[in-house]
Every structure is written in structure tokens, then in C-alpha cells.
Design an enzyme around this catalytic site. Structure first.
Site, PDB file in Angstrom:
ATOM      1  N   ALA A   1      38.506  23.084  61.023  1.00  0.00           N
ATOM      2  CA  ALA A   1      37.260  22.654  60.374  1.00  0.00           C
ATOM      3  C   ALA A   1      36.285  23.820  60.223  1.00  0.00           C
ATOM      4  CB  ALA A   1      36.611  21.534  61.176  1.00  0.00           C
TER       5      ALA A   1
ATOM      6  N   SER B   1      40.952  31.473  57.634  1.00  0.00           N
ATOM      7  CA  SER B   1      42.305  31.311  58.158  1.00  0.00           C
ATOM      8  C   SER B   1      43.082  30.397  57.231  1.00  0.00           C
ATOM      9  CB  SER B   1      42.249  30.701  59.552  1.00  0.00           C
ATOM     10  OG  SER B   1      43.533  30.304  59.985  1.00  0.00           O
TER      11      SER B   1
ATOM     12  N   TYR C   1      39.100  24.139  65.102  1.00  0.00           N
ATOM     13  CA  TYR C   1      39.318  25.481  64.562  1.00  0.00           C
ATOM     14  C   TYR C   1      39.490  25.404  63.044  1.00  0.00           C
ATOM     15  CZ  TYR C   1      41.600  29.933  63.589  1.00  0.00           C
ATOM     16  OH  TYR C   1      41.933  31.154  63.062  1.00  0.00           O
TER      17      TYR C   1
ATOM     18  N   LYS D   1      37.042  27.021  60.067  1.00  0.00           N
ATOM     19  CA  LYS D   1      37.584  27.974  59.102  1.00  0.00           C
ATOM     20  C   LYS D   1      37.490  27.430  57.678  1.00  0.00           C
ATOM     21  CE  LYS D   1      38.362  31.186  61.988  1.00  0.00           C
ATOM     22  NZ  LYS D   1      37.629  32.456  61.913  1.00  0.00           N
TER      23      LYS D   1
END
Length: 68
Positions: free
Chosen positions: A33, A17, A31, A35
């Protein structure tokens, strides 16, 4: 992965992401971290497997506004 190495050919695509690089959105630290880890693993796998003819890439979509 052993089969890809033996055949000296393979494709791996991970889902990362844009949050892996950094965003200004609050509340997404975990989230972002995870990704970021996906992005790092993609680079490491590419370095280690490239010599065996295996390419490793990541798709990193940006922010998408939804009703969620």
C-alpha cells in the site's frame, strides 16, 4: 521544489516497488500500500510539475531474495 520551479529545471526520483502493482506474496499488504502510494504520487507530481520542466520518475525494483 520552489527552486526547481523557479529555474524551470529539476529531477525527482522516488523509490517504489513492483509490490505497488501487486504480488502473490502474503503478509505485505502495508508495504504494498505504501509503495502504491509512492507510485501514484510520482504520477501526480509528474503531471503537475512537467510543465515547469521538472521530470519525476520512480525506480521500482522487483523481488530480491535475501536471508532476511
Amino acid at each position: 521544489m520552489a527552486g526547481m520551479r523557479a529555474g524551470r529545471y529539476g529531477r525527482i526520483v522516488n523509490v517504489a516497488s513492483i509490490a505497488a502493482i501487486g504480488t502473490a506474496l502474503p503478509g505485505n499488504a502495508f508495504y504494498a500500500a505504501t509503495k502504491a502510494e509512492a507510485a501514484i504520487l510520482t504520477r501526480r507530481f509528474a503531471m503537475e510539475l512537467g510543465g515547469d520542466g521538472i521530470t519525476v520518475n520512480a525506480v521500482a525494483p522487483g523481488f530480491v531474495r535475501t536471508d532476511m
